[in-house]
Design a protein around this motif. Sequence first.
Motif, PDB file in Angstrom:
ATOM      1  N   GLU A 104       0.856  -1.222   0.128  1.00  0.00           N
ATOM      2  CA  GLU A 104       0.009   0.148  -0.018  1.00  0.00           C
ATOM      3  C   GLU A 104       1.014   1.253  -0.133  1.00  0.00           C
ATOM      4  OE1 GLU A 104      -2.387   0.427   3.601  1.00  0.00           O
ATOM      5  OE2 GLU A 104      -1.119  -0.906   4.652  1.00  0.00           O
ATOM      6  N   THR A 105       0.185   2.336  -0.274  1.00  0.00           N
ATOM      7  CA  THR A 105       0.925   3.670  -0.434  1.00  0.00           C
ATOM      8  C   THR A 105       0.039   4.803  -0.290  1.00  0.00           C
ATOM      9  OG1 THR A 105       2.468   5.110  -1.413  1.00  0.00           O
ATOM     10  CG2 THR A 105       1.004   3.902  -2.823  1.00  0.00           C
ATOM     11  N   ALA A 106       0.156   5.848   0.412  1.00  0.00           N
ATOM     12  CA  ALA A 106      -0.571   6.864   0.594  1.00  0.00           C
ATOM     13  C   ALA A 106      -0.097   7.917  -0.402  1.00  0.00           C
ATOM     14  CB  ALA A 106      -0.294   7.624   1.752  1.00  0.00           C
ATOM     15  N   PRO A 107      -0.941   8.764  -0.983  1.00  0.00           N
ATOM     16  CA  PRO A 107      -0.595   9.811  -1.960  1.00  0.00           C
ATOM     17  C   PRO A 107       0.913  10.538  -1.555  1.00  0.00           C
ATOM     18  CG  PRO A 107      -3.087  10.178  -1.429  1.00  0.00           C
ATOM     19  CD  PRO A 107      -2.380   9.329  -0.366  1.00  0.00           C
ATOM     20  N   GLY A 108       1.625  10.321  -2.603  1.00  0.00           N
ATOM     21  CA  GLY A 108       2.823  10.977  -2.406  1.00  0.00           C
ATOM     22  C   GLY A 108       3.861  10.286  -1.524  1.00  0.00           C
ATOM     23  N   GLY A 109       3.279   9.084  -0.857  1.00  0.00           N
ATOM     24  CA  GLY A 109       4.136   8.428   0.173  1.00  0.00           C
ATOM     25  C   GLY A 109       4.806   7.181  -0.460  1.00  0.00           C
ATOM     26  N   GLU A 110       5.783   6.631   0.247  1.00  0.00           N
ATOM     27  CA  GLU A 110       6.358   5.287  -0.185  1.00  0.00           C
ATOM     28  C   GLU A 110       5.512   4.026  -0.058  1.00  0.00           C
ATOM     29  OE1 GLU A 110      10.297   4.935   1.335  1.00  0.00           O
ATOM     30  OE2 GLU A 110      10.728   7.320   1.387  1.00  0.00           O
ATOM     31  N   LEU A 111       5.874   3.329  -1.106  1.00  0.00           N
ATOM     32  CA  LEU A 111       5.330   2.065  -1.046  1.00  0.00           C
ATOM     33  C   LEU A 111       5.682   1.199   0.237  1.00  0.00           C
ATOM     34  CD1 LEU A 111       3.655  -0.052  -2.768  1.00  0.00           C
ATOM     35  CD2 LEU A 111       5.921  -0.825  -3.616  1.00  0.00           C
ATOM     36  N   THR A 112       4.653   0.732   0.922  1.00  0.00           N
ATOM     37  CA  THR A 112       4.968  -0.277   2.045  1.00  0.00           C
ATOM     38  C   THR A 112       4.564  -1.581   1.553  1.00  0.00           C
ATOM     39  OG1 THR A 112       4.751   1.359   3.681  1.00  0.00           O
ATOM     40  CG2 THR A 112       4.481  -0.793   4.233  1.00  0.00           C
ATOM     41  N   VAL A 113       5.385  -2.620   1.687  1.00  0.00           N
ATOM     42  CA  VAL A 113       5.159  -3.891   1.514  1.00  0.00           C
ATOM     43  C   VAL A 113       5.069  -4.845   2.676  1.00  0.00           C
ATOM     44  CG1 VAL A 113       5.942  -6.159   0.073  1.00  0.00           C
ATOM     45  CG2 VAL A 113       6.378  -3.800  -0.898  1.00  0.00           C
ATOM     46  N   THR A 114       4.052  -5.702   2.730  1.00  0.00           N
ATOM     47  CA  THR A 114       3.882  -6.568   3.859  1.00  0.00           C
ATOM     48  C   THR A 114       3.931  -8.038   3.689  1.00  0.00           C
ATOM     49  OG1 THR A 114       2.483  -4.786   4.828  1.00  0.00           O
ATOM     50  CG2 THR A 114       2.250  -6.872   5.687  1.00  0.00           C
ATOM     51  N   ALA A 115       4.432  -8.753   4.382  1.00  0.00           N
ATOM     52  CA  ALA A 115       4.665 -10.248   4.113  1.00  0.00           C
ATOM     53  C   ALA A 115       3.178 -10.728   4.097  1.00  0.00           C
ATOM     54  CB  ALA A 115       5.424 -10.860   5.099  1.00  0.00           C
ATOM     55  N   SER A 116       2.689 -11.832   3.463  1.00  0.00           N
ATOM     56  CA  SER A 116       1.729 -12.701   3.769  1.00  0.00           C
ATOM     57  C   SER A 116       1.320 -13.323   5.096  1.00  0.00           C
ATOM     58  CB  SER A 116       1.400 -13.552   2.564  1.00  0.00           C
ATOM     59  OG  SER A 116       0.364 -14.503   2.708  1.00  0.00           O
ATOM     60  N   ASP A 117       0.288 -13.376   5.661  1.00  0.00           N
ATOM     61  CA  ASP A 117      -0.002 -14.255   6.665  1.00  0.00           C
ATOM     62  C   ASP A 117      -0.157 -15.581   6.408  1.00  0.00           C
ATOM     63  OD1 ASP A 117       0.198 -12.030   8.514  1.00  0.00           O
ATOM     64  OD2 ASP A 117      -1.722 -11.323   8.333  1.00  0.00           O
ATOM     65  N   ARG A 118      -0.423 -15.931   5.379  1.00  0.00           N
ATOM     66  CA  ARG A 118      -0.825 -17.188   4.935  1.00  0.00           C
ATOM     67  C   ARG A 118       0.646 -17.943   5.176  1.00  0.00           C
ATOM     68  NH1 ARG A 118      -5.089 -18.389   1.325  1.00  0.00           N
ATOM     69  NH2 ARG A 118      -3.778 -20.116   0.866  1.00  0.00           N
ATOM     70  N   ALA A 119       0.496 -19.436   5.789  1.00  0.00           N
ATOM     71  CA  ALA A 119       1.726 -20.046   6.057  1.00  0.00           C
ATOM     72  C   ALA A 119       2.142 -20.645   4.995  1.00  0.00           C
ATOM     73  CB  ALA A 119       1.214 -21.323   6.921  1.00  0.00           C
TER      74      ALA A 119
END
Length: 106
Positions: free
Chosen positions: A91-106
């Motif tokens: 996800e990213t906010a307008p003008g913000g940096e991209l934040t990548v999150t690891a999956s909660d799936r095993a």
Amino acid sequence: MLVMTRFVVEEDDGFAGRAHDALAALAACPGYLRGRLGRAFDDPRHWSIVTEWASVGAYRRALSNFDVKVHATPLLAQALDEPSAFEVLAETAPGGELTVTASDRA
């Protein structure tokens, strides 16, 4: 967590009002962050409800809520039969940096 539920409404049977009631019932539940009702520009029979939740557990607990069972579940039963719950992986906010999150799936 995102929940995207799509509908095809063949005739105006008060769908929008029922969707408003469903959103209000969901919004009263712990963990609810936001929700929207949308209608396709290209084909007004196509509607969607998109809600955002703090966690998958919060969403699942909301489905057990009495008001949700009364106001949202009958509407959700009319949704297209397809996956609707998605984990947010970037996800990213307008003008913000991209934040990548690891999956909660095993």
